[in-house]
Motif scaffolding. Sequence first.
Motif, PDB file in Angstrom:
ATOM      1  N   PRO A   1      42.167 -58.246 -19.408  1.00 29.36           N
ATOM      2  CA  PRO A   1      41.651 -59.551 -18.952  1.00 29.36           C
ATOM      3  C   PRO A   1      42.139 -59.860 -17.543  1.00 29.36           C
ATOM      4  CG  PRO A   1      43.420 -59.846 -20.545  1.00 29.36           C
ATOM      5  CD  PRO A   1      43.109 -58.388 -20.538  1.00 29.36           C
ATOM      6  N   ALA A   2      41.424 -60.721 -16.854  1.00 29.91           N
ATOM      7  CA  ALA A   2      41.801 -61.100 -15.490  1.00 29.91           C
ATOM      8  C   ALA A   2      43.220 -61.663 -15.480  1.00 29.91           C
ATOM      9  CB  ALA A   2      40.820 -62.131 -14.948  1.00 29.91           C
ATOM     10  N   GLY A   3      43.980 -61.272 -14.450  1.00 34.14           N
ATOM     11  CA  GLY A   3      45.347 -61.754 -14.307  1.00 34.14           C
ATOM     12  C   GLY A   3      46.385 -60.962 -15.078  1.00 34.14           C
ATOM     13  N   HIS A   4      45.944 -60.008 -15.907  1.00 33.40           N
ATOM     14  CA  HIS A   4      46.896 -59.240 -16.718  1.00 33.40           C
ATOM     15  C   HIS A   4      47.852 -58.440 -15.838  1.00 33.40           C
ATOM     16  CE1 HIS A   4      48.311 -57.366 -20.421  1.00 33.40           C
ATOM     17  NE2 HIS A   4      48.210 -56.177 -19.842  1.00 33.40           N
ATOM     18  N   TRP A   5      47.437 -58.143 -14.624  1.00 34.21           N
ATOM     19  CA  TRP A   5      48.278 -57.343 -13.733  1.00 34.21           C
ATOM     20  C   TRP A   5      49.626 -57.992 -13.464  1.00 34.21           C
ATOM     21  CZ3 TRP A   5      49.885 -59.401  -9.084  1.00 34.21           C
ATOM     22  CH2 TRP A   5      49.169 -60.504  -8.586  1.00 34.21           C
ATOM     23  N   ARG A   6      49.682 -59.313 -13.582  1.00 33.29           N
ATOM     24  CA  ARG A   6      50.940 -60.013 -13.302  1.00 33.29           C
ATOM     25  C   ARG A   6      52.040 -59.647 -14.303  1.00 33.29           C
ATOM     26  NH1 ARG A   6      46.961 -63.792 -11.750  1.00 33.29           N
ATOM     27  NH2 ARG A   6      47.217 -64.450  -9.549  1.00 33.29           N
ATOM     28  N   GLN A   7      51.642 -59.171 -15.481  1.00 33.27           N
ATOM     29  CA  GLN A   7      52.645 -58.731 -16.458  1.00 33.27           C
ATOM     30  C   GLN A   7      53.451 -57.547 -15.920  1.00 33.27           C
ATOM     31  OE1 GLN A   7      53.103 -60.507 -19.067  1.00 33.27           O
ATOM     32  NE2 GLN A   7      51.200 -61.676 -19.192  1.00 33.27           N
ATOM     33  N   TYR A   8      52.896 -56.867 -14.910  1.00 34.51           N
ATOM     34  CA  TYR A   8      53.543 -55.666 -14.363  1.00 34.51           C
ATOM     35  C   TYR A   8      54.260 -55.957 -13.041  1.00 34.51           C
ATOM     36  CZ  TYR A   8      51.140 -53.000 -17.925  1.00 34.51           C
ATOM     37  OH  TYR A   8      50.731 -52.502 -19.137  1.00 34.51           O
ATOM     38  N   ALA A   9      54.544 -57.234 -12.789  1.00 35.31           N
ATOM     39  CA  ALA A   9      55.146 -57.616 -11.508  1.00 35.31           C
ATOM     40  C   ALA A   9      56.480 -56.913 -11.266  1.00 35.31           C
ATOM     41  CB  ALA A   9      55.328 -59.126 -11.452  1.00 35.31           C
ATOM     42  N   GLN A  10      57.277 -56.715 -12.317  1.00 34.84           N
ATOM     43  CA  GLN A  10      58.550 -56.018 -12.153  1.00 34.84           C
ATOM     44  C   GLN A  10      58.373 -54.507 -12.228  1.00 34.84           C
ATOM     45  OE1 GLN A  10      61.233 -57.723 -15.078  1.00 34.84           O
ATOM     46  NE2 GLN A  10      61.935 -59.299 -13.636  1.00 34.84           N
ATOM     47  N   ALA A  11      57.624 -54.024 -13.213  1.00 40.71           N
ATOM     48  CA  ALA A  11      57.460 -52.578 -13.398  1.00 40.71           C
ATOM     49  C   ALA A  11      56.790 -51.926 -12.192  1.00 40.71           C
ATOM     50  CB  ALA A  11      56.647 -52.304 -14.661  1.00 40.71           C
ATOM     51  N   LEU A  12      55.946 -52.680 -11.476  1.00 43.29           N
ATOM     52  CA  LEU A  12      55.221 -52.138 -10.327  1.00 43.29           C
ATOM     53  C   LEU A  12      55.534 -52.938  -9.059  1.00 43.29           C
ATOM     54  CD1 LEU A  12      51.733 -51.451 -11.985  1.00 43.29           C
ATOM     55  CD2 LEU A  12      53.388 -49.740 -11.214  1.00 43.29           C
ATOM     56  N   ALA A  13      56.766 -53.394  -8.941  1.00 48.49           N
ATOM     57  CA  ALA A  13      57.123 -54.264  -7.809  1.00 48.49           C
ATOM     58  C   ALA A  13      56.865 -53.579  -6.476  1.00 48.49           C
ATOM     59  CB  ALA A  13      58.592 -54.677  -7.924  1.00 48.49           C
ATOM     60  N   GLY A  14      57.266 -52.325  -6.323  1.00 44.89           N
ATOM     61  CA  GLY A  14      57.071 -51.618  -5.060  1.00 44.89           C
ATOM     62  C   GLY A  14      55.608 -51.409  -4.718  1.00 44.89           C
ATOM     63  N   PRO A  15      54.810 -50.811  -5.620  1.00 48.32           N
ATOM     64  CA  PRO A  15      53.383 -50.639  -5.340  1.00 48.32           C
ATOM     65  C   PRO A  15      52.661 -51.961  -5.081  1.00 48.32           C
ATOM     66  CG  PRO A  15      54.044 -49.198  -7.140  1.00 48.32           C
ATOM     67  CD  PRO A  15      55.213 -50.087  -6.844  1.00 48.32           C
ATOM     68  N   PHE A  16      53.027 -53.028  -5.809  1.00 44.04           N
ATOM     69  CA  PHE A  16      52.382 -54.323  -5.576  1.00 44.04           C
ATOM     70  C   PHE A  16      52.723 -54.856  -4.188  1.00 44.04           C
ATOM     71  CE2 PHE A  16      51.671 -55.924 -10.227  1.00 44.04           C
ATOM     72  CZ  PHE A  16      50.763 -54.882 -10.411  1.00 44.04           C
ATOM     73  N   ALA A  17      53.951 -54.618  -3.748  1.00 45.06           N
ATOM     74  CA  ALA A  17      54.330 -55.067  -2.410  1.00 45.06           C
ATOM     75  C   ALA A  17      53.494 -54.349  -1.350  1.00 45.06           C
ATOM     76  CB  ALA A  17      55.821 -54.804  -2.176  1.00 45.06           C
ATOM     77  N   THR A  18      53.163 -53.098  -1.601  1.00 41.56           N
ATOM     78  CA  THR A  18      52.315 -52.342  -0.679  1.00 41.56           C
ATOM     79  C   THR A  18      50.913 -52.937  -0.608  1.00 41.56           C
ATOM     80  OG1 THR A  18      53.558 -50.309  -1.126  1.00 41.56           O
ATOM     81  CG2 THR A  18      51.333 -50.056  -0.208  1.00 41.56           C
ATOM     82  N   LEU A  19      50.417 -53.429  -1.742  1.00 42.08           N
ATOM     83  CA  LEU A  19      49.031 -53.907  -1.823  1.00 42.08           C
ATOM     84  C   LEU A  19      48.863 -55.382  -1.466  1.00 42.08           C
ATOM     85  CD1 LEU A  19      48.003 -52.064  -5.106  1.00 42.08           C
ATOM     86  CD2 LEU A  19      46.950 -51.721  -2.863  1.00 42.08           C
ATOM     87  N   THR A  20      49.920 -56.159  -1.543  1.00 39.33           N
ATOM     88  CA  THR A  20      49.782 -57.610  -1.376  1.00 39.33           C
ATOM     89  C   THR A  20      49.183 -58.018  -0.029  1.00 39.33           C
ATOM     90  OG1 THR A  20      51.517 -58.097  -2.982  1.00 39.33           O
ATOM     91  CG2 THR A  20      51.028 -59.801  -1.350  1.00 39.33           C
ATOM     92  N   PRO A  21      49.611 -57.440   1.107  1.00 37.42           N
ATOM     93  CA  PRO A  21      49.028 -57.899   2.385  1.00 37.42           C
ATOM     94  C   PRO A  21      47.504 -57.749   2.440  1.00 37.42           C
ATOM     95  CG  PRO A  21      51.018 -56.628   2.788  1.00 37.42           C
ATOM     96  CD  PRO A  21      50.710 -56.475   1.330  1.00 37.42           C
TER      97      PRO A  21
END
Length: 691
Positions: free
Chosen positions: A661-681
């Motif tokens: 479901p939409a927004g489910h990615w936020r559950q992985y904020a810690q497990a994927l902290a580095g990759p998410f930081a790469t994608l956020t900008p």
Amino acid sequence: MYDPILNDLRRGAVADALAAAEALATERPDDAQALRWLSAAQLQSGQAEAALASIDRAIALAPEDAELHLARAGVLVGSRKPDEARAALDQATGLDPNQFTAYVVQAQLALARGDLDEAQRLNRLAARVAPEHPRLAFVEGMVRLRQGDAEGALKILAAAVQRVPDDLQLLHALGVVYLARGHLAFAEQAFRTIADRIPAATGVTLLVASVVARQGRSDEALDVLNPVLEDPERVTAGVRGLAGRLHLRAGRLEQAAPLLQAALVGGAQDRELLSSLLELWQRQGLAEKGRQALDACLASGRSSSDLWLARLALEPIGSEGALTVTARWEESMPGEVRALEARMSALAHAGRAEDADEVADRLVAVMPGHGGAQARKVNALVARDPDAAVSHVRSLLDRAPGNERRAMLLGWLGQAQDRAKQWSGAVESWGERARLHLGQSLPLPSLGPARQAWPALASVSESAADWPVFLWGPPGSGVERLAGVLNYARAPLLSDRFGPNPPQDGLQPFATVEGLLAGTLDAGLLMDQWRTMLPSRGVPGGSVIDWLVWWDNTLLQALRPHLPQGRLLVAMRDPRAMLVEWLAWGAPSLLAIPSVEAAASWMAEMLEHVAVLLEEQLYPAAAIHIDGIEHDAQRLAAVLGEALGGLQFPAPPAAGGSGFPAGHWRQYAQALAGPFATLTPVAVRLGYPEA
């Protein structure tokens, strides 16, 4: 069904193979594959004329099956030399090891039974006798083709035909390779040459008609077929079926109906025919007539899984009719895997979960590694107790044989861990699965600069009649859901870039980017090639929706000056959601994930191209954001129609596909902290929140 015959052929038990093949062909006279293997057994038994007749009967039943034409090419060399059958050939080479013809024909017999190693060995022996003989190219080319090296096969056979242009066997093989490469015009020329030399060769005539039709010239294909249709000695169910499909493709339902129905009554049951009949009955609103026709075939004893699947397709999913058909099918073919699969699916859609679970147990008993049945059992456990499901899948993983099985179980394990809120474990499982898939995946394409010196955007001619659209979405974007809407609406969507025979144009290979940047690839020729290949892809004009495997702004070097009236549609979700979806569910493009960090870096660089394209309006383009509507077919159809200028698309019954479901990615904020930081900008640039 065919395995005993193949096993007998491979171990040299020709008499056993022939007896089994004759029995199967007698039992299933309308089974093209049974006739194919009967032909192979007859050829090895010295019955070369009978072998040719059998393969011709197979082609008449399934004229568009390229494998049958490939088999016929192998039969041709021995078709008029019954004295050179296998036993005599063994004797000949034993008496005189230098008999070139004996080695060559033995090699072709090995090729006909699928023994590629033996075919190559015998061909090498023949090459010792006459190393320059052009006939060596047949086996070498066909082996290359079956090994997936169509380009190598083409070079070998084209050179041989240039040396001996009158050798029809080599010409036939060259035509088959042209088909495999998608060079339909060249294939047509090769097969027409053979048909002109041997007008009575019905199989070749059918092949000419099929190749002509695949280039968008249905009426011309019918002209090729008409002499056969009018000859009672040559007309077969396969001929009628092909002619009926051509009329159907042209929208002539009145002409298509009697031909397709006569083909069915005449014994043809290939998937192309059944699919065309289903389309005919749907477009005519005659589902009940279809039920009666297929039930009559099933009652006659000519039962097959394809026929049952066609019958099931006439019933709504999960309806009482579907339950009745699947029960009849299972009773008719006890233990048949596809019957059990259909029964399990029908029960599940009808809400009879316990009954579906019972069928899943029977499926596992018949095929212990059956993915669908095991998945159902695992999903049921996930719904009840996610932590127990994790333990259960781990136990299956501990004793799983082979990487393919392990990869499937790792996917299940990740899903179970997701439901159990074991986020880091899910990422680890999906990452390990991705590593197992590296050998079967496409490498991440190298990207050009997002910003370049662009040629001017050409003005659109007032006389422009074609308005092409390119559809693309990054991995995890859900672009396949938009493609599903277009397919349901019968829009002119080309999906062949994701199939086994993608078009050989400049929009397919990743190397196009490098060629355009280096100036070694002419942008105008690239677009001319794209236009030229459209008819062979089934669309006569340029008003198409071409679903692309990849995008790079470097393509604008060709699109801006040479196709200004085009339009690009980009399926889009929050980049962090796309990364999680890509990890968990894969993507139609089958791009590799070398590591989660590498995938995130590549996606960020690739989305930079999208951001620049949209921000600077470099080309007519629109991003279709489907966040929150991924599973809503009505809203997907609405946003797609709006992006295409206010068109109204009918919504399919379901959006299709799996996903979170939409927004489910936020559950992985810690497990994927580095990759998410790469994608956020880049996510923020595309309009998404920072967190």
